[in-house]
Design a protein around this motif. Structure first.
Motif, PDB file in Angstrom:
ATOM      1  N   UNK A  44      -3.758   9.844 -19.688  1.00  0.00           N
ATOM      2  CA  UNK A  44      -2.559   9.159 -20.069  1.00  0.00           C
ATOM      3  C   UNK A  44      -1.378   9.069 -19.079  1.00  0.00           C
ATOM      4  N   UNK A  45      -1.087  10.189 -18.309  1.00  0.00           N
ATOM      5  CA  UNK A  45      -0.189  10.295 -17.265  1.00  0.00           C
ATOM      6  C   UNK A  45      -0.678   9.623 -16.121  1.00  0.00           C
ATOM      7  N   UNK A  46      -1.822   9.517 -15.565  1.00  0.00           N
ATOM      8  CA  UNK A  46      -2.385   9.049 -14.380  1.00  0.00           C
ATOM      9  C   UNK A  46      -2.455   7.305 -14.934  1.00  0.00           C
ATOM     10  N   UNK A  47      -2.711   6.950 -16.115  1.00  0.00           N
ATOM     11  CA  UNK A  47      -2.654   5.630 -16.364  1.00  0.00           C
ATOM     12  C   UNK A  47      -1.372   5.064 -16.277  1.00  0.00           C
ATOM     13  N   UNK A  48      -0.463   5.744 -16.726  1.00  0.00           N
ATOM     14  CA  UNK A  48       1.181   5.255 -16.561  1.00  0.00           C
ATOM     15  C   UNK A  48       1.625   5.120 -15.179  1.00  0.00           C
ATOM     16  N   UNK A  49       1.244   6.183 -14.491  1.00  0.00           N
ATOM     17  CA  UNK A  49       1.573   6.230 -12.846  1.00  0.00           C
ATOM     18  C   UNK A  49       0.990   5.098 -12.134  1.00  0.00           C
ATOM     19  N   UNK A  83      -8.476  20.334 -12.606  1.00  0.00           N
ATOM     20  CA  UNK A  83      -8.602  19.767 -14.096  1.00  0.00           C
ATOM     21  C   UNK A  83      -8.505  18.279 -14.222  1.00  0.00           C
ATOM     22  N   UNK A  84      -7.713  17.632 -13.255  1.00  0.00           N
ATOM     23  CA  UNK A  84      -7.564  16.231 -13.175  1.00  0.00           C
ATOM     24  C   UNK A  84      -8.891  15.667 -12.919  1.00  0.00           C
ATOM     25  N   UNK A  85      -8.895  14.202 -13.157  1.00  0.00           N
ATOM     26  CA  UNK A  85     -10.194  13.594 -12.527  1.00  0.00           C
ATOM     27  C   UNK A  85      -9.422  11.908 -12.288  1.00  0.00           C
ATOM     28  N   UNK A  86      -9.474  11.517 -11.223  1.00  0.00           N
ATOM     29  CA  UNK A  86      -8.969   9.999 -10.960  1.00  0.00           C
ATOM     30  C   UNK A  86     -10.383   9.125 -10.883  1.00  0.00           C
ATOM     31  N   UNK A  87     -10.307   8.247 -11.598  1.00  0.00           N
ATOM     32  CA  UNK A  87     -11.362   7.392 -11.826  1.00  0.00           C
ATOM     33  C   UNK A  87     -10.982   5.771 -11.548  1.00  0.00           C
ATOM     34  N   UNK A  88     -11.837   5.033 -10.898  1.00  0.00           N
ATOM     35  CA  UNK A  88     -11.278   3.789 -10.822  1.00  0.00           C
ATOM     36  C   UNK A  88     -11.093   2.943 -12.276  1.00  0.00           C
ATOM     37  N   UNK A 147       0.895  -1.098   0.131  1.00  0.00           N
ATOM     38  CA  UNK A 147       0.150   0.016  -0.092  1.00  0.00           C
ATOM     39  C   UNK A 147       0.960   1.327  -0.091  1.00  0.00           C
ATOM     40  N   UNK A 148       0.741   2.192  -0.983  1.00  0.00           N
ATOM     41  CA  UNK A 148       1.613   3.367  -0.948  1.00  0.00           C
ATOM     42  C   UNK A 148       0.491   4.476  -0.300  1.00  0.00           C
ATOM     43  N   UNK A 149       1.109   5.120   0.842  1.00  0.00           N
ATOM     44  CA  UNK A 149       0.166   5.728   1.636  1.00  0.00           C
ATOM     45  C   UNK A 149       0.301   7.167   0.988  1.00  0.00           C
ATOM     46  N   UNK A 150       1.152   7.525   0.274  1.00  0.00           N
ATOM     47  CA  UNK A 150       1.299   8.931  -0.175  1.00  0.00           C
ATOM     48  C   UNK A 150       1.504   8.799  -1.516  1.00  0.00           C
ATOM     49  N   UNK A 151       0.626   9.055  -2.789  1.00  0.00           N
ATOM     50  CA  UNK A 151       1.044   9.212  -3.942  1.00  0.00           C
ATOM     51  C   UNK A 151       0.273  10.460  -4.693  1.00  0.00           C
ATOM     52  N   UNK A 152       0.979  10.849  -5.510  1.00  0.00           N
ATOM     53  CA  UNK A 152       0.314  11.870  -6.594  1.00  0.00           C
ATOM     54  C   UNK A 152       0.228  11.327  -8.062  1.00  0.00           C
ATOM     55  N   UNK A 153      -0.840  10.623  -8.534  1.00  0.00           N
ATOM     56  CA  UNK A 153      -0.797   9.996  -9.465  1.00  0.00           C
ATOM     57  C   UNK A 153      -0.924  11.158 -10.551  1.00  0.00           C
ATOM     58  N   UNK A 154      -1.491  12.279 -10.347  1.00  0.00           N
ATOM     59  CA  UNK A 154      -1.744  13.374 -11.582  1.00  0.00           C
ATOM     60  C   UNK A 154      -0.462  14.156 -11.717  1.00  0.00           C
ATOM     61  N   UNK A 155       0.650  13.907 -10.928  1.00  0.00           N
ATOM     62  CA  UNK A 155       1.923  14.486 -11.159  1.00  0.00           C
ATOM     63  C   UNK A 155       3.008  13.650 -12.079  1.00  0.00           C
ATOM     64  N   UNK A 156       3.928  14.202 -12.751  1.00  0.00           N
ATOM     65  CA  UNK A 156       4.876  13.400 -13.626  1.00  0.00           C
ATOM     66  C   UNK A 156       6.191  13.592 -12.971  1.00  0.00           C
TER      67      UNK A 156
END
Length: 129
Positions: free
Chosen positions: A36-41, A61-66, A15-24
């Motif tokens: 595309x970035x979210x998917x790669x992360x 502007x980002x949207x995280x979806x399952x 479990x990663x308790x601190x991630x930023x999926x919307x950052x590169x």
């Protein structure tokens, strides 16, 4: 190989308790917050053995979806901070008077928690010290 700084070993995965999926952070060159970035992360996390993570704030502007990545994401809303008191482009400027309504709007949109930046100095002032 992606190594999570704040991770815990559990039976069957990490479990990663601190991630930023919307950052590169991997410097892919993809736009912050892009699908595309979210998917790669997400894929990098899964390849590293992470099965669940807590995202620590989306850029505007980002949207995280399952997704179908096999990764369970506890989604944060957008980072909220007073105007000029966080890194430009990474947060929704929110005054103290707007904070409660803005945070509730984030939760109503389906996020599971909201990160509020209340003690970050003005970036220009902290860089000159």
């Amino acid at each position: 190989m992606l190594v999570a700084q704040n991770s815990f070993q559990l039976p069957g995965g990490l479990v990663d308790a601190h991630a930023h999926l919307t950052l590169d952070f991997s410097r892919t060159g993809l736009a912050k917050g892009s699908a595309a970035l979210i998917r790669i992360n997400q894929d990098k996390q899964v390849r590293s053995g992470v099965l669940a993570l807590r995202d620590a704030g989306q850029v505007p502007g980002a949207s995280l979806e399952e997704g179908g990545s096999g990764l369970h994401v506890i989604r944060s809303g957008h980072l909220l901070a007073p105007e000029g008191h966080y890194h430009p482009g990474l947060y929704l400027p929110t005054s103290a008077e707007e904070l409660i309504a803005t945070a509730l709007k984030e939760v109503e949109s389906g996020t599971q928690w909201v990160k509020i930046i209340a003690d970050f100095p003005e970036p220009e002032r902290s860089a000159s010290r």
